[in-house]
Design an enzyme around this catalytic site. Sequence first.
Site, PDB file in Angstrom:
ATOM      1  N   ILE A  13       0.861  -1.278  -0.067  1.00 41.96           N
ATOM      2  CA  ILE A  13       0.006  -0.120   0.005  1.00 41.96           C
ATOM      3  C   ILE A  13       0.795   1.057  -0.075  1.00 41.96           C
ATOM      4  O   ILE A  13       0.614   2.322  -0.753  1.00 41.96           O
ATOM      5  CB  ILE A  13      -1.053   0.000   1.318  1.00 41.96           C
ATOM      6  N   ASP A  52      14.393   1.323  10.661  1.00 41.44           N
ATOM      7  CA  ASP A  52      13.294   0.721  11.376  1.00 41.44           C
ATOM      8  C   ASP A  52      12.796   1.450  12.405  1.00 41.44           C
ATOM      9  O   ASP A  52      13.496   2.367  13.087  1.00 41.44           O
ATOM     10  CB  ASP A  52      14.058  -0.506  12.114  1.00 41.44           C
ATOM     11  N   TYR A 144      -2.615  -8.593  16.875  1.00 42.11           N
ATOM     12  CA  TYR A 144      -2.727  -7.288  15.580  1.00 42.11           C
ATOM     13  C   TYR A 144      -3.897  -6.481  15.815  1.00 42.11           C
ATOM     14  O   TYR A 144      -3.498  -5.251  16.005  1.00 42.11           O
ATOM     15  CB  TYR A 144      -2.892  -8.191  14.256  1.00 42.11           C
ATOM     16  N   ASN A 173     -10.286  -5.185   3.387  1.00 41.66           N
ATOM     17  CA  ASN A 173      -9.311  -5.778   2.573  1.00 41.66           C
ATOM     18  C   ASN A 173      -8.684  -5.490   1.149  1.00 41.66           C
ATOM     19  O   ASN A 173      -9.485  -5.395   0.416  1.00 41.66           O
ATOM     20  CB  ASN A 173      -9.880  -7.705   2.492  1.00 41.66           C
TER      21      ASN A 173
END
Length: 317
Positions: A13, A52, A144, A173
């Site tokens: 994305i 990171d 999550y 989704n």
Amino acid sequence: MARILITGGLGFIGSHVAELAVAEGHQVLVFDNLSSGHRSNVSAAVRVLEADLRDAEALDSVIGAFQPDVISHQAAQASVPKSFLNPLEDAEVNVLGTLNLLESARRHGVRRIVMASTGGAIYGEVPDGTVGHVGGPERPSTPYAVSKLAAEHYLAVYSHHHGLVGSVLRYSNVYGERQSASGEAGVVAIFSQSLLRGAPLRINGRFCSGDRGCIRDYVYVGDVARANLLALAGRLAPVFDVGTGVGTDARTLAETLLSGSGMVSQIIGTEPRQGDVQRSVLDGAPLRDALGQVTPLSEGLARTFNWYRQSQETVLS
């Protein structure tokens, strides 16, 4: 023109958000640890720094040097199974990593953060005849989902107490070009690659083996990228559902993909998968109102499959 920092901008994305932002004339810097993203996902026009979120010092150095006007926060540990196997790592990335970002943004005067979240996981099981929506029941049932909801709350705290304007996009989704076939979220990618290998399409049952499978709300990644750019410009609600409002069972998804691709394949029903949400559909009105029109599933699937086919042809040539 805005200066936009995109975390996870080499991922599925995030790379679409980056490419659209560049196309609209913004100055873009991508921050990515390459755990799942690829440099080839964006053009050479996009500047990339490898680091990171959990490295607070490196993150702060990047934000201090780039001085972004806005941040698009796409980086995440996004695998539900991995969140069960290693909930500590899930929280380190999604909660502590987000806190590192918020703290640095506060220190350097960033005015807005748009955070990618999950409607599918936060709303959990959505009963037939209803849709998950902002203000409705929240049923996080996985590490999550809990970590993403916690990150949303931290963003709200920073918005309230530190003047950092926050926007949350709760995705359904998402599917489209560049999606990985690994992981439960990439069913369109999995089906596409199975077709290209001549393998059957396997449908995990909703209630039992051989039924039409679980129901999901599939939203095309191009529409998701457009929603992100609107949110970065401050044109969407603080918490916003990014879905179509249309539920599609797995067998219908497979049949639609087959029809649009011109391919032939066997569809095989298998047993339900433990932990799968049976039905997940989000309110589609907000996205339709914002974009005017969303990409029909048949059209998005055709685009996606053609991309995978062309990618395979490129590799083989």
